[in-house]
Write an enzyme that holds these catalytic residues in place. Structure first.
Site, PDB file in Angstrom:
ATOM      1  N   HIS A  27       0.700  -1.268  -0.087  1.00 52.55           N
ATOM      2  CA  HIS A  27       0.018   0.033   0.142  1.00 52.55           C
ATOM      3  C   HIS A  27       0.833   1.303   0.020  1.00 52.55           C
ATOM      4  O   HIS A  27       0.238   2.444  -0.177  1.00 52.55           O
ATOM      5  CB  HIS A  27      -0.987  -0.094   1.264  1.00 52.55           C
ATOM      6  CG  HIS A  27      -2.467   0.388   0.849  1.00 52.55           C
ATOM      7  ND1 HIS A  27      -3.401  -0.114   1.387  1.00 52.55           N
ATOM      8  CD2 HIS A  27      -2.667   1.192  -0.124  1.00 52.55           C
ATOM      9  CE1 HIS A  27      -4.531   0.502   0.704  1.00 52.55           C
ATOM     10  NE2 HIS A  27      -4.174   1.492   0.036  1.00 52.55           N
ATOM     11  N   ASP A  54      -9.766  -1.106   3.550  1.00 45.37           N
ATOM     12  CA  ASP A  54      -8.708  -1.587   3.888  1.00 45.37           C
ATOM     13  C   ASP A  54      -8.849  -2.275   5.532  1.00 45.37           C
ATOM     14  O   ASP A  54      -9.772  -1.775   6.231  1.00 45.37           O
ATOM     15  CB  ASP A  54      -7.483  -0.558   4.099  1.00 45.37           C
ATOM     16  CG  ASP A  54      -6.045  -1.457   4.160  1.00 45.37           C
ATOM     17  OD1 ASP A  54      -6.021  -2.503   4.871  1.00 45.37           O
ATOM     18  OD2 ASP A  54      -5.168  -0.650   3.688  1.00 45.37           O
ATOM     19  N   HIS A  56      -6.638  -2.332   7.630  1.00 43.37           N
ATOM     20  CA  HIS A  56      -5.878  -1.674   8.647  1.00 43.37           C
ATOM     21  C   HIS A  56      -6.000  -0.099   8.329  1.00 43.37           C
ATOM     22  O   HIS A  56      -6.336   0.371   6.778  1.00 43.37           O
ATOM     23  CB  HIS A  56      -4.351  -1.787   8.172  1.00 43.37           C
ATOM     24  CG  HIS A  56      -3.869  -3.322   8.276  1.00 43.37           C
ATOM     25  ND1 HIS A  56      -4.224  -4.096   6.891  1.00 43.37           N
ATOM     26  CD2 HIS A  56      -3.918  -4.054   9.494  1.00 43.37           C
ATOM     27  CE1 HIS A  56      -3.987  -5.571   7.636  1.00 43.37           C
ATOM     28  NE2 HIS A  56      -3.623  -5.369   8.966  1.00 43.37           N
ATOM     29  N   ASP A  58      -3.400   2.148   8.300  1.00 48.21           N
ATOM     30  CA  ASP A  58      -2.170   2.700   7.406  1.00 48.21           C
ATOM     31  C   ASP A  58      -1.897   4.164   7.893  1.00 48.21           C
ATOM     32  O   ASP A  58      -1.481   4.921   7.037  1.00 48.21           O
ATOM     33  CB  ASP A  58      -2.335   2.687   5.989  1.00 48.21           C
ATOM     34  CG  ASP A  58      -2.270   1.042   5.362  1.00 48.21           C
ATOM     35  OD1 ASP A  58      -2.037   0.192   6.293  1.00 48.21           O
ATOM     36  OD2 ASP A  58      -2.873   0.773   4.353  1.00 48.21           O
ATOM     37  N   HIS A  71       4.492   0.258   4.291  1.00 55.48           N
ATOM     38  CA  HIS A  71       3.374   0.163   3.921  1.00 55.48           C
ATOM     39  C   HIS A  71       2.112   0.349   4.977  1.00 55.48           C
ATOM     40  O   HIS A  71       0.757   0.390   4.534  1.00 55.48           O
ATOM     41  CB  HIS A  71       3.010  -0.975   3.088  1.00 55.48           C
ATOM     42  CG  HIS A  71       3.133  -2.369   4.149  1.00 55.48           C
ATOM     43  ND1 HIS A  71       2.119  -2.747   4.824  1.00 55.48           N
ATOM     44  CD2 HIS A  71       4.094  -3.194   4.153  1.00 55.48           C
ATOM     45  CE1 HIS A  71       2.548  -3.975   5.431  1.00 55.48           C
ATOM     46  NE2 HIS A  71       3.766  -4.246   5.179  1.00 55.48           N
ATOM     47  N   ASP A 158      -7.350  -2.263  -0.928  1.00 52.69           N
ATOM     48  CA  ASP A 158      -6.249  -3.280  -0.306  1.00 52.69           C
ATOM     49  C   ASP A 158      -7.050  -4.525  -0.416  1.00 52.69           C
ATOM     50  O   ASP A 158      -8.114  -4.749   0.095  1.00 52.69           O
ATOM     51  CB  ASP A 158      -5.878  -2.919   1.107  1.00 52.69           C
ATOM     52  CG  ASP A 158      -4.939  -3.730   1.529  1.00 52.69           C
ATOM     53  OD1 ASP A 158      -4.931  -4.946   1.305  1.00 52.69           O
ATOM     54  OD2 ASP A 158      -3.905  -3.031   2.264  1.00 52.69           O
ATOM     55  N   ASP A 160      -6.710  -6.853   1.559  1.00 54.83           N
ATOM     56  CA  ASP A 160      -7.160  -7.613   2.851  1.00 54.83           C
ATOM     57  C   ASP A 160      -8.473  -6.909   3.424  1.00 54.83           C
ATOM     58  O   ASP A 160      -8.889  -7.139   4.368  1.00 54.83           O
ATOM     59  CB  ASP A 160      -5.807  -7.296   3.968  1.00 54.83           C
ATOM     60  CG  ASP A 160      -5.503  -5.893   4.300  1.00 54.83           C
ATOM     61  OD1 ASP A 160      -6.492  -5.071   4.152  1.00 54.83           O
ATOM     62  OD2 ASP A 160      -4.249  -5.886   4.540  1.00 54.83           O
ATOM     63  N   GLU A 203      -1.738  -4.838  -2.704  1.00 57.19           N
ATOM     64  CA  GLU A 203      -1.212  -5.883  -1.485  1.00 57.19           C
ATOM     65  C   GLU A 203      -1.737  -7.490  -2.151  1.00 57.19           C
ATOM     66  O   GLU A 203      -1.574  -8.129  -1.447  1.00 57.19           O
ATOM     67  CB  GLU A 203      -2.221  -5.602  -0.511  1.00 57.19           C
ATOM     68  CG  GLU A 203      -1.783  -4.522   0.218  1.00 57.19           C
ATOM     69  CD  GLU A 203      -0.497  -4.527   1.295  1.00 57.19           C
ATOM     70  OE1 GLU A 203       0.176  -5.641   1.233  1.00 57.19           O
ATOM     71  OE2 GLU A 203       0.136  -3.601   1.707  1.00 57.19           O
TER      72      GLU A 203
END
Length: 249
Positions: A27, A54, A56, A58, A71, A158, A160, A203
């Site tokens: 990312h 995402d 996360h 980030d 990332h 992303d 994930d 990702e």
């Protein structure tokens, strides 16, 4: 140098009236793509809004990051948090306002970035919210704001964001992600809004994928964002019926 090169490519594509899609590794790619969108928007006098799909946030900095992985830091760098070297080409644009970022699907956040996300008032729709209300109402609020502000919408997807049972080909899997249909509905709503002007897809790790499952899902999601639907339903013909008691039409 790579971030600056990507920024120039995205800015040039937007200037030519195209919709750039940046597809690649982790990312940190968004350091370049979002910077290019920021420069384009600054020239056009238009606000930029980033929808971050995402698991996360980030939003770590070198000081808060437990791992030191870049990332996990792109949003913090783009929003002007201290601690980053000169990543961007001169002249450096004004930082991305944190209030113009919305984290969608969040379910894993480090303590330091949690404090930053809260202090900077970054928008968040976490998986608890999605569990309670689904994806439609939270996403509609985001899109309504983008439309009201006349903003350029950059979407950063992303892998994930999805549940790892659907898309295992990622190095930072977090259980409890979006389902296949939730993700498709989000893409369909983004297409229907007509607001998306630039896109990241990041990702995907082919070495961790299972016979291309994650890659195929990503292709289908991007196709939905660009207008392909699972079923193309033609609009039904409307037949006028009179109120003639004899039943004549």
């Amino acid at each position: 140098a790579w971030t600056r090169a990507l920024s120039r490519s995205v800015e040039a594509a937007l200037g030519a009236g195209s919709l750039p899609l940046a597809a690649g590794g982790d990312h940190s790619l968004s350091l370049g793509s979002v910077d290019g969108a920021m420069r384009h928007c600054a020239r056009d006098g238009r606000p930029l809004f980033v929808l971050w799909l995402d698991a996360h946030a980030d939003f770590n900095t070198p000081e808060t990051s437990p791992s030191g992985n870049v990332h996990g830091m792109p949003l913090a760098a783009l929003c002007g948090e201290p601690g980053f070297p000169s990543l961007f080409a001169e002249p450096v644009p004004a930082p991305l306002p944190p209030a113009n970022v919305h984290l969608f699907g969040l379910r894993s956040i480090d303590a330091g970035e949690r404090a930053l996300v809260t202090a900077r008032r970054v928008g968040v729709t976490d998986m608890r919210t999605i569990d309670e209300f689904g994806v439609v109402a939270p996403l509609r609020r985001v899109l309504d704001r983008v439309a009201r502000d006349g903003a350029h919408l950059h979407v950063s997807l992303d892998v994930d964001f999805l549940d790892p049972s659907i898309a295992p080909g990622v190095g930072t899997t977090v259980p409890g992600g979006a389902t296949f249909r939730e993700a498709h509905l989000i893409m369909e709503m983004l297409h229907d809004s007509g607001l998306v002007r630039s896109l990241d897809v990041v990702e995907l790790n082919p070495f961790l994928d299972e016979r291309g499952r994650s890659a195929r899902v990503l292709v289908e999601l991007v196709a939905s964002l660009f207008g392909r639907r699972i079923l193309d339903r033609p609009a039904p013909a409307i037949e006028a019926v009179s109120s003639d008691p004899a039943g004549r039409r």
